[in-house]
Design an enzyme around this catalytic site. Structure first.
Site, PDB file in Angstrom:
ATOM      1  N   LYS A 121       0.882  -1.071   0.026  1.00 17.98           N
ATOM      2  CA  LYS A 121      -0.047  -0.045   0.084  1.00 17.98           C
ATOM      3  C   LYS A 121       1.043   1.129  -0.061  1.00 17.98           C
ATOM      4  O   LYS A 121       0.540   2.183  -0.761  1.00 17.98           O
ATOM      5  CB  LYS A 121      -0.887   0.120   1.127  1.00 17.98           C
ATOM      6  CG  LYS A 121      -1.799  -1.060   1.237  1.00 17.98           C
ATOM      7  CD  LYS A 121      -2.821  -0.871   2.357  1.00 17.98           C
ATOM      8  CE  LYS A 121      -2.268  -1.106   3.923  1.00 17.98           C
ATOM      9  NZ  LYS A 121      -1.594  -2.341   4.297  1.00 17.98           N
ATOM     10  N   ARG A 173      -9.211   0.900   9.046  1.00 21.76           N
ATOM     11  CA  ARG A 173      -8.735  -0.386   9.222  1.00 21.76           C
ATOM     12  C   ARG A 173      -9.935  -1.359   9.932  1.00 21.76           C
ATOM     13  O   ARG A 173      -9.776  -2.447  10.078  1.00 21.76           O
ATOM     14  CB  ARG A 173      -7.715  -0.240  10.504  1.00 21.76           C
ATOM     15  CG  ARG A 173      -6.389   0.191  10.069  1.00 21.76           C
ATOM     16  CD  ARG A 173      -5.537  -0.759   9.455  1.00 21.76           C
ATOM     17  NE  ARG A 173      -4.173  -0.961  10.011  1.00 21.76           N
ATOM     18  CZ  ARG A 173      -3.038  -0.314   9.592  1.00 21.76           C
ATOM     19  NH1 ARG A 173      -2.964   0.727   8.563  1.00 21.76           N
ATOM     20  NH2 ARG A 173      -2.045  -0.652  10.015  1.00 21.76           N
ATOM     21  N   ARG A 187      11.797  -5.494   4.416  1.00 21.11           N
ATOM     22  CA  ARG A 187      11.520  -4.065   3.906  1.00 21.11           C
ATOM     23  C   ARG A 187      12.498  -3.105   4.637  1.00 21.11           C
ATOM     24  O   ARG A 187      12.815  -3.067   5.934  1.00 21.11           O
ATOM     25  CB  ARG A 187      10.234  -3.969   4.546  1.00 21.11           C
ATOM     26  CG  ARG A 187       9.712  -2.274   4.436  1.00 21.11           C
ATOM     27  CD  ARG A 187       8.479  -2.119   4.262  1.00 21.11           C
ATOM     28  NE  ARG A 187       7.535  -2.359   5.432  1.00 21.11           N
ATOM     29  CZ  ARG A 187       6.252  -2.142   5.798  1.00 21.11           C
ATOM     30  NH1 ARG A 187       5.534  -1.694   4.719  1.00 21.11           N
ATOM     31  NH2 ARG A 187       5.699  -2.535   6.808  1.00 21.11           N
ATOM     32  N   ARG A 247      11.835  -1.045  10.217  1.00 20.58           N
ATOM     33  CA  ARG A 247      10.615  -0.887  11.127  1.00 20.58           C
ATOM     34  C   ARG A 247      10.684  -1.597  12.098  1.00 20.58           C
ATOM     35  O   ARG A 247      10.720  -2.836  12.026  1.00 20.58           O
ATOM     36  CB  ARG A 247       9.387  -0.644  10.402  1.00 20.58           C
ATOM     37  CG  ARG A 247       8.870   0.672   9.776  1.00 20.58           C
ATOM     38  CD  ARG A 247       7.771   0.557   8.953  1.00 20.58           C
ATOM     39  NE  ARG A 247       6.623  -0.065   9.559  1.00 20.58           N
ATOM     40  CZ  ARG A 247       5.415   0.076   9.129  1.00 20.58           C
ATOM     41  NH1 ARG A 247       5.128   0.327   7.770  1.00 20.58           N
ATOM     42  NH2 ARG A 247       4.380  -0.598   9.755  1.00 20.58           N
ATOM     43  N   ARG A 270       0.227  -8.172  13.689  1.00 20.70           N
ATOM     44  CA  ARG A 270      -0.462  -7.314  12.767  1.00 20.70           C
ATOM     45  C   ARG A 270      -1.262  -8.004  11.642  1.00 20.70           C
ATOM     46  O   ARG A 270      -2.180  -7.720  11.287  1.00 20.70           O
ATOM     47  CB  ARG A 270       0.752  -6.668  11.940  1.00 20.70           C
ATOM     48  CG  ARG A 270       1.408  -5.506  12.759  1.00 20.70           C
ATOM     49  CD  ARG A 270       2.660  -5.299  12.383  1.00 20.70           C
ATOM     50  NE  ARG A 270       2.512  -4.569  11.144  1.00 20.70           N
ATOM     51  CZ  ARG A 270       3.679  -4.334  10.347  1.00 20.70           C
ATOM     52  NH1 ARG A 270       4.781  -4.838  10.365  1.00 20.70           N
ATOM     53  NH2 ARG A 270       3.401  -3.779   9.184  1.00 20.70           N
TER      54      ARG A 270
HETATM   55  P1  AMP Z   1       1.362   0.871   8.730  1.00 21.93           P
HETATM   56  O1  AMP Z   1       2.233   1.805   8.595  1.00 21.93           O
HETATM   57  O2  AMP Z   1      -0.339   1.216   8.139  1.00 21.93           O
HETATM   58  O3  AMP Z   1       1.511  -0.530   8.887  1.00 21.93           O
HETATM   59  O4  AMP Z   1       0.886   1.198  10.246  1.00 21.93           O
HETATM   60  C1  AMP Z   1       1.592   0.845  11.373  1.00 21.93           C
HETATM   61  C2  AMP Z   1       1.096   0.902  12.868  1.00 21.93           C
HETATM   62  O5  AMP Z   1       0.632   2.046  12.856  1.00 21.93           O
HETATM   63  C3  AMP Z   1      -0.275  -0.111  12.839  1.00 21.93           C
HETATM   64  O6  AMP Z   1       0.142  -1.541  13.088  1.00 21.93           O
HETATM   65  C4  AMP Z   1      -0.837   0.382  14.010  1.00 21.93           C
HETATM   66  O7  AMP Z   1      -0.133   0.364  15.277  1.00 21.93           O
HETATM   67  C5  AMP Z   1      -0.932   1.976  13.470  1.00 21.93           C
HETATM   68  N1  AMP Z   1      -1.894   2.438  12.641  1.00 21.93           N
HETATM   69  C6  AMP Z   1      -1.725   2.750  11.345  1.00 21.93           C
HETATM   70  N2  AMP Z   1      -3.058   3.351  10.916  1.00 21.93           N
HETATM   71  C7  AMP Z   1      -3.941   3.060  11.720  1.00 21.93           C
HETATM   72  C8  AMP Z   1      -5.257   2.881  11.895  1.00 21.93           C
HETATM   73  N3  AMP Z   1      -5.845   3.296  10.873  1.00 21.93           N
HETATM   74  N4  AMP Z   1      -5.819   2.899  13.043  1.00 21.93           N
HETATM   75  C9  AMP Z   1      -5.281   1.962  14.118  1.00 21.93           C
HETATM   76  N5  AMP Z   1      -3.778   2.063  14.017  1.00 21.93           N
HETATM   77  C10 AMP Z   1      -3.164   2.428  13.055  1.00 21.93           C
END
Ligand code: AMP
Length: 215
Positions: free
Chosen positions: A13, A88, A127, A160, A171
């Protein structure tokens, strides 16, 4: 145009959103990136979010939704935006509908990036992310030209903290729990298109561009 990219962690994404934003001149809104920035700047929001993020859990909806609303209300989103990492779950999808309704705007396209579990694990464990511009690389599939340096902006690359195998498992579980109802929600609203995202980034990008141009 307003686009949502849905899909599991590791579906691509972030990479697709960055490239698509450039191609279609839209603003990329990544809730994960904004949260990581808050964590590294030590803001109140960052302090509240860090524990959830480190364990692979979702940050509480109200915190993320307020943050998203501030972002959508920025003047640069007027021509359109790409949402990456939000919504989400159904409650976030409904909160988003409410925010958009107040602004009298709609989502035009929701793309579901269908990705197999073996590809997800392989992508996430290798990554590398740029600290400065957020561009994604991969140790094997898409290595940077200079070791640990971003090709795009010269920023430092890092892995990360939530891309460890243990946290990836959590996750994915969190994702699976919410995914099917979220997909059904957007299928019912007729904006959802599914594409296979196991291929390399460029062919996947071309498929998304075609979909965007067809609406
Ligand atoms: P991502 O970069 O989208 O993989 O997000 C990394 C982490 O940020 C996730 O595992 C969540 O802990 C938090 N996070 C990102 N977007 C959201 C969201 N829309 N709702 C809740 N937590 C989020």
């Amino acid at each position: 145009m307003r686009i949502i990219l849905l899909g599991p962690p590791g579906a691509g994404k972030g990479t697709q959103a960055i490239n698509l934003a450039q191609r279609l001149k839209l603003v990329h809104i990544s809730t994960g990136d904004i949260l990581r920035q808050n964590v590294s700047n030590g803001t109140d929001l960052g302090k509240q979010a860090k524990g959830y993020m480190d364990s692979g859990a979702l940050v509480p909806d109200d915190l993320v939704t307020q943050m998203l609303e501030r972002q959508i209300n920025q003047p640069d989103t007027e021509k359109g935006f790409i949402l990456d990492g939000y919504p989400r779950n159904i409650s976030q999808a409904k909160a988003l509908d409410k925010i958009l309704k107040q602004k009298n705007i709609k989502i035009g396209l929701v793309v579901y990036l269908d990705t197999s579990e073996s590809v997800i694990i392989q992508r996430l464990t290798g990554r590398l992310v740029c600290k400065f511009c957020g561009a994604n690389f991969h140790i094997k599939n898409m290595p940077p030209k200079i070791d640990m340096i971003c090709d795009k902006c010269g920023g430092e690359l890092y892995q990360r903290t939530d891309d460890k195998e243990e946290t990836i498992k959590t996750r994915l579980e969190v994702y699976k729990k919410e995914a099917s109802s979220l997909i059904q929600y957007y299928e019912a609203g007729h904006q959802l298109r599914r594409i296979s995202a196991d291929e390399d980034a460029d062919p996947v990008l071309n498929k998304i561009v075609q979909l965007a141009q067809s609406i």
